[in-house]
Scaffold this motif. Structure first.
Motif, PDB file in Angstrom:
ATOM      1  N   UNK A   1       0.772  -1.216   0.066  1.00 53.90           N
ATOM      2  CA  UNK A   1      -0.050   0.063  -0.112  1.00 53.90           C
ATOM      3  C   UNK A   1       0.991   1.332  -0.049  1.00 53.90           C
ATOM      4  N   UNK A   2       1.946   1.388   0.604  1.00 53.89           N
ATOM      5  CA  UNK A   2       2.846   2.178   0.324  1.00 53.89           C
ATOM      6  C   UNK A   2       3.264   2.664  -1.050  1.00 53.89           C
ATOM      7  N   UNK A   3       3.650   1.645  -1.522  1.00 50.92           N
ATOM      8  CA  UNK A   3       4.067   1.933  -3.222  1.00 50.92           C
ATOM      9  C   UNK A   3       2.637   2.597  -3.940  1.00 50.92           C
ATOM     10  N   UNK A   4       1.464   2.344  -3.528  1.00 53.91           N
ATOM     11  CA  UNK A   4       0.180   3.077  -4.400  1.00 53.91           C
ATOM     12  C   UNK A   4      -0.433   4.078  -3.870  1.00 53.91           C
ATOM     13  N   UNK A   5      -0.182   4.239  -2.484  1.00 53.28           N
ATOM     14  CA  UNK A   5      -0.711   5.424  -1.682  1.00 53.28           C
ATOM     15  C   UNK A   5      -0.548   6.845  -2.278  1.00 53.28           C
ATOM     16  N   UNK A   6       0.710   7.247  -2.800  1.00 55.99           N
ATOM     17  CA  UNK A   6       0.582   8.429  -3.633  1.00 55.99           C
ATOM     18  C   UNK A   6      -0.578   8.544  -4.831  1.00 55.99           C
TER      19      UNK A   6
END
Length: 256
Positions: free
Chosen positions: A158-163
């Protein structure tokens, strides 16, 4: 060829490659000592690695996909491993031979870090004039103290797609682009239910902070369309929420 050259020369590609390569360099001494395999401790050895192995085996061999007899006294497979199954990165493990899994897990996580740098670059680029600053910001995001603690865990998904979630909210409030935010809510929910609640709280705070700046483009009246798309995204995510709720409701440790 011209498109490839432009892509390679772009700052977005630079952000992606720096995130990926820096991740590999951070763990390179450990990889050398352990002949290409990353060894960790705690949840990494006890949960992350076994989960990936088990999910890959179950999907590839088509066993225990409804009821998983391998976990404790048994549990619903989809509800238990939804945070692993529904990640786009997990599909890489389905095409990797089982013998290569100990090596692949590390490089897939490196890929997640590169994607985190890439997506955060596109978000930060919206607020700076110099794209080099966006590259620096993307690396600060990918290797922040929170991420440094979670670099080997499933939270990197989720860190990878949060932006992208933040970009879609900006697009909804500033450019009135409908539908994208609802899809991003769905994506965040499917990636990890437990972290989704924190993301929802952050979204509310983010919205009102942006509204405080009158020149930002966010307006208080936008709260209705934001709430509408958020609810729509949550309704679509019921494909995950309902089985999880059913699973938890049968657990005596879940309380009331």
């Amino acid at each position: 060829m011209e498109i490839i050259k432009k892509t390679v020369k772009s700052k977005a590609f630079l952000a992606f490659m720096m995130g990926l390569i820096l991740y590999i360099l951070v763990f390179l001494p450990d990889l050398i000592l352990n002949k290409g395999i990353l060894y960790g401790s705690g949840d990494y050895n006890c949960q992350t690695v076994p989960f990936f192995y088990h999910v890959r085996e179950s999907i590839v061999e088509g066993k225990n996909l409804v009821w998983d007899f391998s976990g404790g006294l048994g549990a619903q497979f989809f509800s238990t491993y939804a945070h692993v199954i529904l990640s786009p990165f997990t599909f890489i493990f389905l095409i990797v031979p089982e013998s290569a899994m100990p090596y692949a897990i590390f490089y897939v996580t490196a890929l997640k870090t590169g994607v985190a740098s890439l997506t955060s670059y596109f978000y930060i680029k919206r607020f700076v004039k110099n794209p080099h600053y966006a590259v620096i910001g993307s690396l600060l995001y990918s290797f922040s103290s929170f991420n440094a603690w979670n670099l080997v865990y499933i939270f990197m998904d989720f860190i990878a797609f949060f932006p992208l979630f933040l970009i879609s909210l900006d697009e909804l409030c500033i450019n009135n682009r409908r539908g994208v935010f609802a899809l991003s809510v769905l994506l965040m929910a499917l990636l990890n239910v437990s972290t989704f609640y924190g993301i929802a709280v952050f979204c509310v705070l983010y919205f009102f902070i942006r509204c405080a700046d009158k020149n930002d483009g966010f307006k208080l009246k936008d709260i209705f369309k934001v709430a509408g798309e958020a609810i729509l995204g949550c309704l679509m995510a019921m494909i995950l929420f309902l089985p999880v709720i059913k699973l938890l409701s049968a657990n005596s440790r879940a309380g009331n």
